[in-house]
Design an enzyme around this catalytic site. Structure first.
Site, PDB file in Angstrom:
ATOM      1  N   PRO A   1       0.820  -1.290   0.122  1.00  0.00           N
ATOM      2  CA  PRO A   1       0.032  -0.056  -0.152  1.00  0.00           C
ATOM      3  C   PRO A   1       0.819   1.272   0.027  1.00  0.00           C
ATOM      4  CG  PRO A   1      -0.857  -1.562   1.679  1.00  0.00           C
ATOM      5  CD  PRO A   1       0.304  -2.183   1.100  1.00  0.00           C
ATOM      6  N   GLU A   2       1.681   1.498   0.702  1.00  0.00           N
ATOM      7  CA  GLU A   2       2.101   3.125   1.033  1.00  0.00           C
ATOM      8  C   GLU A   2       3.412   3.104   0.005  1.00  0.00           C
ATOM      9  OE1 GLU A   2       2.674   4.082   5.069  1.00  0.00           O
ATOM     10  OE2 GLU A   2       1.677   2.183   5.850  1.00  0.00           O
TER      11      GLU A   2
ATOM     12  N   ARG B   1      -8.180  -8.400  -0.912  1.00  0.00           N
ATOM     13  CA  ARG B   1      -9.300  -7.851  -0.275  1.00  0.00           C
ATOM     14  C   ARG B   1     -10.043  -6.939  -1.101  1.00  0.00           C
ATOM     15  NH1 ARG B   1      -7.306  -5.149   5.044  1.00  0.00           N
ATOM     16  NH2 ARG B   1      -9.479  -4.724   5.530  1.00  0.00           N
TER      17      ARG B   1
END
Length: 307
Positions: free
Chosen positions: A2-3, A125
């Site tokens: 993610p980041e 997800r």
DNA sequence: AGCTGCACCTGGCGGC
DNA sequence: TGCCGCCAGGTGCAGC
């Protein structure tokens, strides 16, 4: 992944494999990967077919690959945009490789030097997604993001602020914005329209390094403290990029499926109860907007209560 | 207008 | 062993 550091590792990994490659076929396995592409799967597949890919660019946590126009030398009008969400992966595989776990989209590409490859978007997800988006001029006429010289940005990335590693990041404007923010600094760091690329891990790490309590009201920070914070944000992000990002489990891997090493360098995030590397006090974890903050209660003093 | 809380998902892990 | 609740790297938007 993610980041910012994880997305940057992916961008850099994709670059040599996709730049100048032609899309031979595009297959959407799960339409939930196209929530950012309202026209849907068949439109997505048809519009990618036969297109030549440019060099991948990144702003904050958003990634895009320009789609070359029909006429040689013309400016690209649109791009393939990717956001990895909480669990998205972009994987490079040999042509014909068996399906990945949670595979959502596959692009079969032909590269002039590397031959046939599969670019796989996998996402447990399903918070991540792909889209084809028009490119528009940047508001400040500077390059759209890291990895590109074109002053263009996908329409759905235009509202995202520049990240602290972007040469176009305006430190003074950032400081002025904070002066008017009543929210806690942790929340402001996570607001991608104020500064992009920072998520829960690197917010906690940067605040620990700058010795700022996450609940400090942003407008209470001195100019000196804001500059110190951004310097620490940059140092943390750059070190994390150099170490291949943070991997806690198999979710966060580079384009070859390999983990990053920054988890060994964490000083606050996930270190609940362990001694602070500076003072030895146990790191604490507190609930924060449906997630958590980790910090040293001794080095990062709680904000003074103001009337 | 600005700010906060929650919904959107899947799956792994610890506790009972 | 099995089930259940809790937790996880993010974003966008409804509702105050």
């Amino acid at each position: 992944m993610p980041e910012l550091p994880e997305v940057e590792v992916v961008r850099a990994g994709l670059a040599p494999a996709v730049t100048d490659a032609v899309i031979e076929s595009a297959t959407v396995i799960d339409g939930r990967a196209l929530t950012r592409h309202p026209p849907g799967a068949s439109d997505f597949e048809a519009r990618l077919l036969g297109r030549t890919l440019g060099g991948p660019a990144r702003r904050g946590k958003f990634l895009w690959i320009p789609l070359a126009p029909g006429a040689p030398g013309a400016v690209p009008a649109e791009a393939l945009v990717a956001h990895l969400g909480m669990s998205g992966q972009m994987l490079l595989r040999p042509s014909g490789a068996p399906p990945e776990r949670h595979e959502r989209v596959r692009l079969d590409i032909r590269h002039p030097e590397h031959g046939d490859l599969a670019v796989v978007f996998a996402d447990q997800r399903t918070f991540g997604s792909l889209a084809i988006d028009p490119l528009q001029d940047t508001a400040d006429a500077r390059a759209g993001g890291y990895g590109t010289d074109d002053a263009l940005v996908p329409a759905q990335v235009a509202h995202i602020a520049r990240d602290p590693l972007d040469p176009g990041f305006d430190l003074r404007a950032f400081r002025r914005t904070l002066e008017h923010k009543a929210s806690a600094i942790k929340r402001v760091l996570l607001d991608q329209t104020v500064v992009s690329g920072i998520g829960n891990i690197y917010a906690d790490e940067s605040l620990w390094a700058a010795r700022i309590h996450p609940d400090t009201r942003a407008s209470d920070l001195s100019t000196r403290a804001v500059y110190r914070l951004i310097a620490e944000v940059r140092a943390v992000l750059e070190k994390a990029v150099a170490e291949g990002g943070t991997s806690f489990d198999a979710q966060y891997v580079n384009v070859n499926g390999q983990a990053g090493y920054f988890a060994h360098s964490l000083n606050a995030y996930g270190r609940t109860g362990q001694p602070c590397a500076r003072c030895g006090a146990p790191i604490v974890k507190v609930s924060f907007t449906n997630r958590s903050s980790h910090f040293c209660p001794h080095c990062q003093r709680p904000p003074r209560l103001t009337a």
